[in-house]
Design a protein around this motif. Structure first.
Motif, short mmCIF file in Angstrom:
data_model
loop_
_atom_site.label_atom_id
_atom_site.label_comp_id
_atom_site.label_asym_id
_atom_site.label_seq_id
_atom_site.Cartn_x
_atom_site.Cartn_y
_atom_site.Cartn_z
N UNK A 189 8.85 -19.99 34.78
CA UNK A 189 7.54 -20.61 35.00
C UNK A 189 6.83 -19.97 36.18
N UNK A 190 7.58 -19.74 37.26
CA UNK A 190 7.00 -19.09 38.44
C UNK A 190 6.55 -17.67 38.12
N UNK A 191 7.36 -16.97 37.30
CA UNK A 191 7.03 -15.60 36.92
C UNK A 191 5.75 -15.57 36.10
N UNK A 192 5.61 -16.49 35.17
CA UNK A 192 4.40 -16.56 34.34
C UNK A 192 3.16 -16.83 35.19
N UNK A 193 3.26 -17.75 36.14
CA UNK A 193 2.13 -18.06 37.02
C UNK A 193 1.78 -16.85 37.89
N UNK A 194 2.80 -16.15 38.39
CA UNK A 194 2.57 -14.97 39.21
C UNK A 194 1.94 -13.85 38.38
N UNK A 195 2.40 -13.66 37.16
CA UNK A 195 1.84 -12.62 36.29
C UNK A 195 0.36 -12.89 36.02
N UNK A 196 0.01 -14.14 35.79
CA UNK A 196 -1.40 -14.50 35.57
C UNK A 196 -2.22 -14.22 36.82
N UNK A 197 -1.67 -14.57 37.98
CA UNK A 197 -2.36 -14.32 39.25
C UNK A 197 -2.55 -12.81 39.47
N UNK A 198 -1.52 -12.04 39.16
CA UNK A 198 -1.61 -10.58 39.33
C UNK A 198 -2.67 -9.98 38.41
N UNK A 199 -2.81 -10.51 37.21
CA UNK A 199 -3.85 -10.02 36.30
C UNK A 199 -5.23 -10.15 36.95
N UNK A 200 -5.48 -11.29 37.57
CA UNK A 200 -6.76 -11.51 38.24
C UNK A 200 -6.90 -10.66 39.50
N UNK A 201 -5.85 -10.64 40.31
CA UNK A 201 -5.90 -9.94 41.60
C UNK A 201 -6.06 -8.43 41.42
N UNK A 202 -5.36 -7.86 40.44
CA UNK A 202 -5.33 -6.40 40.27
C UNK A 202 -6.62 -5.82 39.73
N UNK A 203 -7.45 -6.64 39.13
CA UNK A 203 -8.62 -6.14 38.41
C UNK A 203 -9.48 -5.15 39.20
N UNK A 204 -9.85 -5.41 40.46
CA UNK A 204 -10.74 -4.46 41.14
C UNK A 204 -10.03 -3.23 41.74
N UNK A 205 -8.73 -3.14 41.61
CA UNK A 205 -7.98 -2.06 42.26
C UNK A 205 -7.50 -1.03 41.24
N UNK A 206 -7.16 0.15 41.74
CA UNK A 206 -6.64 1.21 40.87
C UNK A 206 -5.14 1.08 40.66
N UNK A 207 -4.43 0.41 41.55
CA UNK A 207 -2.97 0.34 41.47
C UNK A 207 -2.51 -0.51 40.30
N UNK A 208 -1.39 -0.10 39.74
CA UNK A 208 -0.71 -0.90 38.72
C UNK A 208 0.26 -1.83 39.44
N UNK A 209 0.90 -2.72 38.69
CA UNK A 209 1.84 -3.63 39.34
C UNK A 209 2.95 -4.03 38.39
N UNK A 210 4.02 -4.53 38.99
CA UNK A 210 5.14 -5.06 38.22
C UNK A 210 5.80 -6.16 39.04
#
Length: 171
Positions: free
Chosen positions: A69-90
């Protein structure tokens, strides 16, 4: 990933995700997204349920919730956070307190909270890296994010019902 990519790493339990966590995530993306070759990469270590049980009180670990559940919430947050940046994430699962930051030679920077304990751990991690003949990591620290009352936002304050995830005071 090419060797030219800049890699920033951070870790935690990320529950509940709040504006302080968002500041850490933005700092990681800012650090990894740079001018020059490569787009950069952010590695977010998410504390496993087992590690949380070892490093926190039983009551605290219990209140963190299920890892998936925490991983799913973090993944959703990362989708929003990463949008303006060039970096990928995992997201990687943390099963020990130092995680991949202690052993990966390709990591460039560690993003940590301004808390004294977090800063101390970051410097200890760099000492371990030196002992292992690895380059020390740059340490990047965003300022604390404060709530309406001027005190810092923390997961503990949110769980205690003092503030919401944006730092607004609750009645």
């Amino acid at each position: 990933m090419s060797h030219a990519e800049r890699i920033a790493i951070l870790g935690g339990t990320f529950t509940p995700i709040h504006n302080g966590h968002r500041a850490l995530l933005h700092k990681a993306f800012q650090t990894a997204s740079h001018d020059g070759p490569g787009d950069g990469h952010v590695i977010v270590g998410l504390t496993s349920t087992e590690l949380a049980a070892k490093t926190r009180s039983a009551a605290h670990a219990e209140r963190l919730g299920d890892y998936e559940d925490r991983r799913a919430a973090l993944a959703a947050e990362l989708d929003d956070t990463a949008e303006p940046y060039t970096a990928t994430c995992e997201i990687v699962q943390l099963s020990d307190t130092e995680g991949p930051a202690a052993t990966r030679a390709d990591v460039d920077a560690l993003v940590v909270s301004p808390e004294a304990k977090a800063q101390h751990r970051a410097h200890e991690l760099n000492a371990h890296r030196r002992e292992a003949d690895l380059s020390p990591l740059e340490i990047h620290t965003p300022p604390f994010v404060v709530a309406e009352d001027g005190n810092r936002i923390s997961s503990t304050r949110i769980r205690n019902g003092e503030i919401d995830v944006h730092g607004r005071l609750l009645d």
